[in-house]
Design a protein around this motif. Structure first.
Motif, short mmCIF file in Angstrom:
data_model
loop_
_atom_site.label_atom_id
_atom_site.label_comp_id
_atom_site.label_asym_id
_atom_site.label_seq_id
_atom_site.Cartn_x
_atom_site.Cartn_y
_atom_site.Cartn_z
N ALA A 162 0.84 -1.21 0.00
CA ALA A 162 0.00 0.00 0.00
C ALA A 162 0.88 1.25 0.00
N ILE A 163 1.95 1.23 0.80
CA ILE A 163 2.85 2.38 0.86
C ILE A 163 3.50 2.62 -0.51
N LYS A 164 3.94 1.53 -1.11
CA LYS A 164 4.60 1.65 -2.43
C LYS A 164 3.63 2.22 -3.47
N LEU A 165 2.42 1.73 -3.42
CA LEU A 165 1.42 2.21 -4.37
C LEU A 165 1.15 3.71 -4.17
N LEU A 166 1.02 4.09 -2.92
CA LEU A 166 0.72 5.51 -2.63
C LEU A 166 1.87 6.41 -3.05
N GLU A 167 3.09 5.90 -2.93
CA GLU A 167 4.23 6.72 -3.34
C GLU A 167 4.23 7.00 -4.85
N GLU A 168 3.54 6.16 -5.60
CA GLU A 168 3.45 6.39 -7.05
C GLU A 168 2.72 7.68 -7.39
N VAL A 169 1.95 8.19 -6.42
CA VAL A 169 1.21 9.43 -6.69
C VAL A 169 2.17 10.58 -6.98
N TYR A 170 3.31 10.61 -6.28
CA TYR A 170 4.28 11.68 -6.51
C TYR A 170 4.69 11.75 -7.98
N PRO B 299 0.34 6.02 -14.07
CA PRO B 299 -1.08 5.70 -14.30
C PRO B 299 -1.76 5.11 -13.05
N LEU B 300 -1.10 4.17 -12.37
CA LEU B 300 -1.73 3.58 -11.18
C LEU B 300 -1.82 4.61 -10.05
N GLY B 301 -0.79 5.45 -9.93
CA GLY B 301 -0.84 6.53 -8.95
C GLY B 301 -2.02 7.46 -9.20
N ARG B 302 -2.29 7.72 -10.46
CA ARG B 302 -3.42 8.59 -10.80
C ARG B 302 -4.76 7.92 -10.54
N VAL B 303 -4.83 6.61 -10.75
CA VAL B 303 -6.08 5.89 -10.42
C VAL B 303 -6.32 6.00 -8.91
N LEU B 304 -5.27 5.81 -8.13
CA LEU B 304 -5.41 5.91 -6.68
C LEU B 304 -5.85 7.33 -6.29
N GLY B 305 -5.26 8.34 -6.91
CA GLY B 305 -5.60 9.72 -6.59
C GLY B 305 -6.96 10.16 -7.09
N ALA B 306 -7.53 9.36 -7.99
CA ALA B 306 -8.83 9.73 -8.57
C ALA B 306 -10.00 9.28 -7.70
N GLY B 307 -9.72 8.49 -6.67
CA GLY B 307 -10.78 8.16 -5.71
C GLY B 307 -11.45 6.82 -5.94
N THR B 308 -12.30 6.48 -4.99
CA THR B 308 -12.93 5.18 -4.87
C THR B 308 -13.78 4.82 -6.09
N ALA B 309 -14.61 5.75 -6.50
CA ALA B 309 -15.56 5.44 -7.59
C ALA B 309 -14.81 5.18 -8.89
N VAL B 310 -13.82 6.00 -9.19
CA VAL B 310 -13.05 5.82 -10.42
C VAL B 310 -12.30 4.49 -10.37
N ALA B 311 -11.67 4.19 -9.24
CA ALA B 311 -10.93 2.93 -9.12
C ALA B 311 -11.86 1.75 -9.34
N GLY B 312 -13.07 1.83 -8.80
CA GLY B 312 -14.05 0.77 -8.98
C GLY B 312 -14.38 0.57 -10.46
N LYS B 313 -14.53 1.68 -11.16
CA LYS B 313 -14.87 1.58 -12.58
C LYS B 313 -13.70 1.02 -13.39
N VAL B 314 -12.50 1.49 -13.08
CA VAL B 314 -11.33 1.05 -13.84
C VAL B 314 -11.15 -0.47 -13.69
N TYR B 315 -11.40 -0.99 -12.49
CA TYR B 315 -11.14 -2.41 -12.24
C TYR B 315 -12.40 -3.29 -12.19
N GLY B 316 -13.55 -2.73 -12.53
CA GLY B 316 -14.76 -3.55 -12.59
C GLY B 316 -15.19 -4.12 -11.25
N VAL B 317 -15.04 -3.32 -10.18
CA VAL B 317 -15.45 -3.77 -8.85
C VAL B 317 -16.87 -3.25 -8.57
N THR B 318 -17.71 -4.10 -7.97
CA THR B 318 -19.07 -3.62 -7.65
C THR B 318 -19.23 -3.26 -6.17
#
Ligand code: SF4
Lengths: 93, 572
Positions: free
Chosen positions: B373-381, B385-404
């Protein structure tokens, strides 16, 4: 073993409960640690209030009594298998 | 009092007189009213027509206890609706002490990074390309060295500059930590979209905002401090263990969202609780209690030193939950590290926690894996692309990965109380104009904490009314600049609210009554809802995600059940 009314009255039936103390209440009980379950055997008919007294916690320090995740009053009877959590006043958000 | 208008298109900053209709407003009431008056509801939140409005509360900058809260408003890029996010820190008091009622940032710079320097009689925009990409801690330090050590700094991190939807606006505490976030709803992206990196505020005074009747005010403020200190939660609970004291009680009550809202209890919750935090913080030379701004008597905050000497202040309950039970992580050092990175890169911790939960659900990284989780969050700096998905919030991440199983309302992540067994908060999440927000109508009080009465948390009876009353009261409290935690005392002590009204009257020479305060709260909610309706929101947006209606939550094995009843919340 079959229980009858008399045995209950005489406290023959025993309750096994799990108690967790939090946010400073654990300080009143020797060797207790917050969140660590304390296994207790109580006699049937024990109320939450009675339990608090038996544990030696001054009752004015107890603000919430949660039994299996539900709020209970001091006079409520405890039952076998109950998970009991005691809290002083807490809040946040 | 003046309004500072900063036009980022023309690079002009000017002082304006406060229009008559804004005189009696402050904090959330003022930010929401200005947004409703000046921002077209259909505008793109990151375009030139959105505005960022910053306002101290009505009582901020006086000696009223715990009154230094700052409101930041705008159209939210996360929700698409109106937003007010609220922060502690020193800047609200500073603004009030130099006579500033609000800052309105409008337009959009076509290129470059800027800061605004603000004093009692000067507002100046300064080009600052050298500050682009700086984390908030370093940025605040640089600006304090450049101006003077006492300035207050409102700023954004790289996430805001990259216009990430979960970016917050922060400001510093007394020690200069840039950790006091108006976190929710992506207002940091709005600030970033305009090219504004920081606002530096110079004010030497803290408690000297103008008060008409000083004697009367002093007496009322003293009485209010007594009321707070006498209340068991405000005077005892909060100052001892801080907000994270909630971890264990919410867990015992079976309403602690665990593993992305799959269960209501986490067997290792105590490892990330306030009790544990106090133990570790004190052992490492940190602080068990701390005040986020001068003059708070409840001091719910803390200072948590990490093993490498970095200090995270504070670690709040919501954050400890978001990075703890929600991700099945039981290591406070991991929680504090994630918290620190969010503060520095400029993201809302609740939104990041909910987003990580969804990414774990999708299998991007495993549940419980703190280092991943720490490594992933550091990608935001880096803005990967994955850092931006994380920074785009819950709803966007759900859509990108097909989570319901995506815990959001109006695309904002749901915080630390599961709505299925804390149903009053479920009503608030569903209906508040802010998107899922626990503070907007904190029904945890009566549902779990037994403050302000008791309403059975797993039943529907009384929840709509409870949430309605709390939402009205909260909108009013958020306008005074008082910390919402005063509400614990206001709910239980009948002298509480009249004393707040007495302070307002002594300060402004008004003749308000308790009913006027209720009317103010209703008015704020009405203005916010009207904005949202114009922005395209309807009844369907005032509902919880489907899985809360379909999946039972252990240990109480309850589902959420309220639908049409939710449409009654705003029938005042
Ligand atoms: S109670 Fe906590 S959040 Fe509120 S003003 Fe005080 S320190 Fe800040």
């Amino acid at each position: 073993m079959v229980y009858n009314y008399h045995m209950l009255l005489n406290g023959v039936r025993r309750l096994h409960v799990e108690v967790r103390l939090y946010s400073g209440l654990e300080k009143f009980v020797q060797h207790a640690q917050y969140g660590k379950p304390i296994q207790l055997e109580l006699s049937a008919g024990t109320t939450a209030e009675k339990l608090i007294e038996q544990l030696g916690i001054p009752k004015e320090h107890v603000f919430s009594i949660l039994v299996n995740g539900n709020h209970r009053k001091g006079e409520d009877l405890l039952e076998d298998g109950d998970r009991i959590a005691l809290f002083p006043p807490v809040g946040g958000g | 009092m003046k309004i500072v208008r900063l036009n980022m298109t023309t690079k002009q900053a000017s002082f304006e007189e406060v229009p008559e209709k804004y005189l009696a407003l402050g904090g959330r009431a003022l930010t929401s009213q200005i947004v409703a008056d000046e921002v077209p509801a259909e505008c793109h939140p990151l375009g030139p027509n959105n505005k960022l409005v910053i306002a101290p509360g009505l009582l901020s900058g006086t000696s009223a206890p715990s009154s230094g809260r700052l409101s930041v408003g705008g159209k939210s890029p996360l929700t698409g609706g109106i937003k007010e996010a609220n922060a502690g820190g020193v800047c609200s008091q500073k603004l009030a002490n130099i006579g500033i009622k609000a800052i309105v940032v409008e337009g959009k710079a076509d290129a470059g990074t800027y800061i605004m320097h603000l004093t009692a009689d000067k507002a100046e925009l300064i080009a600052a390309d050298e500050l682009a990409g700086k984390g908030t801690y370093e940025l605040t330090k640089i600006l304090k060295e450049r101006f003077n050590p006492k300035v207050g700094v409102i700023c954004i991190g790289p996430a805001g500059e990259m216009q990430m939807l979960s970016a917050g606006v922060t400001n510093n505490d007394l020690e200069g930590n840039s950790s006091r976030y108006a976190g929710r709803g992506g207002l940091g992206a709005v600030m970033g979209s305009k090219g504004l990196k920081a606002i530096v505020i110079e004010a030497d005074k803290t408690f000297d905002a103008p008060v008409q009747d000083k004697e009367r005010f002093r007496a009322a403020a003293k009485k209010f401090a007594d009321i707070l200190l006498k209340h068991p939660v405000c005077g005892e609970g909060l100052p001892t263990f801080g907000t994270n004291v909630l971890m264990n009680v919410i867990n015992e009550a079976g309403t602690l969202p665990t593993r992305n809202f799959r269960f209501g209890r986490f067997d290792k919750a105590a490892d990330v609780s306030g009790e544990k935090l106090a133990e570790v913080a004190v052992a490492r030379g940190g602080k068990q209690t701390h005040s986020c701004h001068p003059g708070c008597v409840m001091r719910c905050s803390n200072v948590y030193p990490l093993p490498d000497g970095i200090e995270c202040s504070p670690v709040e309950y919501e954050t400890a939950w978001a990075f703890g039970p929600n991700l099945e992580i039981n290591d406070l050092d991991v929680v504090a590290r994630l918290n620190y990175i969010c503060n520095d890169v400029g993201l809302d911790t609740i939104e990041v926690g909910c987003t990580l939960g969804v990414l774990m659900e999708a299998g991007v990284i495993p549940f419980g894996d703190g280092q991943a989780a720490i490594k992933l969050l550091e990608e935001v700096y880096q803005g990967t692309p994955l850092g931006r998905v994380l920074g785009a919030g819950t709803a966007v991440a759900g859509k990108v990965y097909g989570v319901t199983r995506v815990p959001t309302v109006k695309d904002q992540g749901i915080p630390a109380y599961d709505p299925r067994s804390c149903r009053g908060n479920g009503v608030t999440y569903a209906t508040t104009p802010q998107g899922a927000d626990h503070t907007a109508g904190y029904a945890v009080t009566a549902n779990i904490l037994k403050v302000g009465g008791f309403v059975e948390p797993t039943k529907d009876d009384g929840q709509v009314e409870l949430s309605r009353n709390l939402q009205v009261a909260t909108a009013a409290v958020d306008s005074t600049g008082l910390c919402l935690f005063v509400a614990f005392a206001l709910l239980d002590n009948p002298e509480g609210l009249p004393t707040v009204v007495e302070m307002l009257n002594a300060q402004y020479g008004t003749e308000l009554t308790v009913n006027d305060v209720t009317a103010l709260g209703q008015q704020v909610l009405t203005v916010e809802r009207e904005f949202n309706i114009k922005a395209g929101f309807g009844k369907a947006h005032d509902r919880l995600p489907e899985f809360f209606y379909e999946e039972e939550l252990a240990p109480h094995n309850t589902k959420f059940d309220l639908r049409e009843e939710l449409d009654e919340v705003f029938k005042f």
